[in-house]
Motif scaffolding. Sequence first.
Motif, PDB file in Angstrom:
ATOM      1  N   PRO A  16      54.419 -28.633  66.915  1.00 37.94           N
ATOM      2  CA  PRO A  16      54.714 -29.531  65.783  1.00 37.94           C
ATOM      3  C   PRO A  16      54.173 -29.000  64.447  1.00 37.94           C
ATOM      4  CG  PRO A  16      53.718 -30.746  67.607  1.00 37.94           C
ATOM      5  CD  PRO A  16      53.706 -29.314  67.998  1.00 37.94           C
ATOM      6  N   ASP A  17      53.069 -28.269  64.481  1.00 35.01           N
ATOM      7  CA  ASP A  17      52.541 -27.710  63.234  1.00 35.01           C
ATOM      8  C   ASP A  17      53.446 -26.587  62.728  1.00 35.01           C
ATOM      9  OD1 ASP A  17      50.354 -29.355  63.384  1.00 35.01           O
ATOM     10  OD2 ASP A  17      49.104 -27.871  64.420  1.00 35.01           O
ATOM     11  N   LYS A  18      53.815 -25.694  63.645  1.00 32.48           N
ATOM     12  CA  LYS A  18      54.590 -24.517  63.244  1.00 32.48           C
ATOM     13  C   LYS A  18      55.979 -24.868  62.716  1.00 32.48           C
ATOM     14  CE  LYS A  18      52.954 -20.313  65.303  1.00 32.48           C
ATOM     15  NZ  LYS A  18      53.401 -19.115  66.031  1.00 32.48           N
ATOM     16  N   VAL A  19      56.584 -25.894  63.318  1.00 31.01           N
ATOM     17  CA  VAL A  19      57.983 -26.197  62.971  1.00 31.01           C
ATOM     18  C   VAL A  19      58.121 -26.639  61.512  1.00 31.01           C
ATOM     19  CG1 VAL A  19      58.119 -28.663  63.595  1.00 31.01           C
ATOM     20  CG2 VAL A  19      60.074 -27.157  64.032  1.00 31.01           C
ATOM     21  N   GLU A  20      56.993 -26.994  60.897  1.00 34.74           N
ATOM     22  CA  GLU A  20      57.065 -27.446  59.501  1.00 34.74           C
ATOM     23  C   GLU A  20      57.175 -26.308  58.490  1.00 34.74           C
ATOM     24  OE1 GLU A  20      55.435 -31.055  58.131  1.00 34.74           O
ATOM     25  OE2 GLU A  20      54.177 -31.220  59.916  1.00 34.74           O
ATOM     26  N   ALA A  21      56.957 -25.070  58.941  1.00 36.12           N
ATOM     27  CA  ALA A  21      57.064 -23.924  58.025  1.00 36.12           C
ATOM     28  C   ALA A  21      58.539 -23.537  57.903  1.00 36.12           C
ATOM     29  CB  ALA A  21      56.224 -22.763  58.534  1.00 36.12           C
ATOM     30  N   THR A  22      59.253 -24.268  57.047  1.00 36.17           N
ATOM     31  CA  THR A  22      60.715 -24.158  56.976  1.00 36.17           C
ATOM     32  C   THR A  22      61.206 -22.725  56.757  1.00 36.17           C
ATOM     33  OG1 THR A  22      60.752 -26.400  56.126  1.00 36.17           O
ATOM     34  CG2 THR A  22      62.739 -25.100  55.786  1.00 36.17           C
ATOM     35  N   ASP A  23      60.588 -21.995  55.816  1.00 34.37           N
ATOM     36  CA  ASP A  23      61.055 -20.636  55.514  1.00 34.37           C
ATOM     37  C   ASP A  23      61.041 -19.763  56.762  1.00 34.37           C
ATOM     38  OD1 ASP A  23      61.339 -21.306  52.913  1.00 34.37           O
ATOM     39  OD2 ASP A  23      59.458 -20.383  52.232  1.00 34.37           O
ATOM     40  N   LYS A  24      59.953 -19.882  57.523  1.00 41.18           N
ATOM     41  CA  LYS A  24      59.794 -19.024  58.701  1.00 41.18           C
ATOM     42  C   LYS A  24      60.741 -19.434  59.824  1.00 41.18           C
ATOM     43  CE  LYS A  24      55.081 -17.900  57.466  1.00 41.18           C
ATOM     44  NZ  LYS A  24      53.689 -18.316  57.593  1.00 41.18           N
ATOM     45  N   VAL A  25      60.966 -20.738  59.964  1.00 36.13           N
ATOM     46  CA  VAL A  25      61.905 -21.211  60.993  1.00 36.13           C
ATOM     47  C   VAL A  25      63.319 -20.736  60.638  1.00 36.13           C
ATOM     48  CG1 VAL A  25      62.948 -23.262  62.048  1.00 36.13           C
ATOM     49  CG2 VAL A  25      60.478 -23.182  61.659  1.00 36.13           C
ATOM     50  N   VAL A  26      63.667 -20.826  59.352  1.00 34.99           N
ATOM     51  CA  VAL A  26      64.994 -20.380  58.913  1.00 34.99           C
ATOM     52  C   VAL A  26      65.155 -18.881  59.183  1.00 34.99           C
ATOM     53  CG1 VAL A  26      66.432 -19.994  56.856  1.00 34.99           C
ATOM     54  CG2 VAL A  26      65.320 -22.211  57.210  1.00 34.99           C
ATOM     55  N   ALA A  27      64.105 -18.093  58.894  1.00 37.03           N
ATOM     56  CA  ALA A  27      64.182 -16.641  59.132  1.00 37.03           C
ATOM     57  C   ALA A  27      64.373 -16.358  60.626  1.00 37.03           C
ATOM     58  CB  ALA A  27      62.915 -15.960  58.615  1.00 37.03           C
ATOM     59  N   ASP A  28      63.663 -17.118  61.474  1.00 43.09           N
ATOM     60  CA  ASP A  28      63.819 -16.956  62.927  1.00 43.09           C
ATOM     61  C   ASP A  28      65.251 -17.272  63.358  1.00 43.09           C
ATOM     62  OD1 ASP A  28      61.173 -16.286  63.267  1.00 43.09           O
ATOM     63  OD2 ASP A  28      60.625 -18.061  64.439  1.00 43.09           O
ATOM     64  N   LEU A  29      65.789 -18.386  62.843  1.00 49.11           N
ATOM     65  CA  LEU A  29      67.150 -18.787  63.246  1.00 49.11           C
ATOM     66  C   LEU A  29      68.161 -17.732  62.829  1.00 49.11           C
ATOM     67  CD1 LEU A  29      67.105 -22.619  62.432  1.00 49.11           C
ATOM     68  CD2 LEU A  29      67.042 -21.525  64.675  1.00 49.11           C
ATOM     69  N   ARG A  30      67.982 -17.207  61.612  1.00 49.87           N
ATOM     70  CA  ARG A  30      68.917 -16.174  61.131  1.00 49.87           C
ATOM     71  C   ARG A  30      68.830 -14.937  62.016  1.00 49.87           C
ATOM     72  NH1 ARG A  30      68.385 -17.793  54.929  1.00 49.87           N
ATOM     73  NH2 ARG A  30      70.234 -19.127  54.979  1.00 49.87           N
ATOM     74  N   ALA A  31      67.625 -14.604  62.503  1.00 51.72           N
ATOM     75  CA  ALA A  31      67.476 -13.432  63.369  1.00 51.72           C
ATOM     76  C   ALA A  31      68.143 -13.678  64.722  1.00 51.72           C
ATOM     77  CB  ALA A  31      66.001 -13.107  63.552  1.00 51.72           C
ATOM     78  N   LEU A  32      68.156 -14.940  65.159  1.00 53.66           N
ATOM     79  CA  LEU A  32      68.772 -15.264  66.456  1.00 53.66           C
ATOM     80  C   LEU A  32      70.296 -15.252  66.377  1.00 53.66           C
ATOM     81  CD1 LEU A  32      66.860 -18.310  68.033  1.00 53.66           C
ATOM     82  CD2 LEU A  32      66.886 -15.951  68.849  1.00 53.66           C
ATOM     83  N   LEU A  33      70.848 -15.681  65.226  1.00 52.45           N
ATOM     84  CA  LEU A  33      72.305 -15.898  65.130  1.00 52.45           C
ATOM     85  C   LEU A  33      73.072 -14.583  65.033  1.00 52.45           C
ATOM     86  CD1 LEU A  33      72.375 -18.954  62.712  1.00 52.45           C
ATOM     87  CD2 LEU A  33      72.730 -18.955  65.186  1.00 52.45           C
TER      88      LEU A  33
END
Lengths: 194, 144
Positions: A177-194
């Motif tokens: 729950p703490d990590k998921v709030e770092a929007t920039d990093k989550v977005v970068a992860d999603l872009r790397a997955l897609l």
Amino acid sequence: MRRWVFPAVLVLALLGLGYLLRPKGHAFYGTRLLNPKPVDFTLEGPSGPVRLSEMPGKAVLLFFGFTRCPDVCPTTLLALKRAYERLTPEERARVQVVFVSVDPERDTPEDADRYAKAFNEAFIGLSGNLEAVREAAQTFGVFYQKSQYRGPQDYLVDHTATTFVVQDGKLVLLYSPDKVEATDKVVADLRALL
Amino acid sequence: MRKLGWFLLGLLGVALAQDALVGVKVAGGWVRFPARPDMTAAFLALENQSEKPFRLVGVKSEVAERVEVHETFQEMRDGKMVMGMRPVASLEVPPGGRLELRPGGYHLMLIGLKRPLQVGEKVKLVLVFQGGLRLPVDLPVEMR
């Protein structure tokens, strides 16, 4: 003059080597599973059964919670909303946010879906019979338990609040729950997955 | 123009005097937009500018049947990290100190909302402190 040439070439060569040997790819911020685990479930959406494996080609962001949860669940769903809305429309078409109720006795599929859609119209909410929800939670190692019980309509649910990322039927990434709030990093992860 | 200046100064004086009189004030806060129509949470910060402690013992709101102070906690159960909430009887704001109610920590639970809340509107809450002090506050409804 000439004696400078060799060291200069050497330095350039080393720099070039360093460049070639640099770490490749994206360093994931979420916890990457080295052996992605096959996962699946079938739960109820407002218009019928929804099967996790029937969202092919999509990165599914999965969160277990309950709709009478005013702190932890909205905090994570708002974080997922921020990340999702940062993506381009093309990227969004390949991402699905799914909210699963761990309070199936009170949350109908309609309740769960309405709750998810309060954050973003494209999110979906699922519920189901007690057994199906328990199995789905077990698959992901999600623990949940009623607490502060005052009656069948008046209790809270303690639950694991991890966000799971499923791709091609496999659990590939986790966020606390703490990590998921770092929007920039989550977005970068999603872009790397897609 | 000068009259207006005096008037504003007067208002400021009244505001300051009230702060001094009360000793505790609300330094920002918001009501989370309700994702389901019947309940939501509110968050705020309290500052104690006096030399004695203030104890928040209850909250009332015209928009909710009841308001409870809750605490979010995290603990291991069955080897798994679990988050939950539990009611808190009261909260102390220490002398000269600050108490923050924020996501993942203390929060106010607005239970049994009597009407739908719109993002942007202000919701009236009354904070009740030990000793009977009632501190009214208007908090905006926000999507955060």
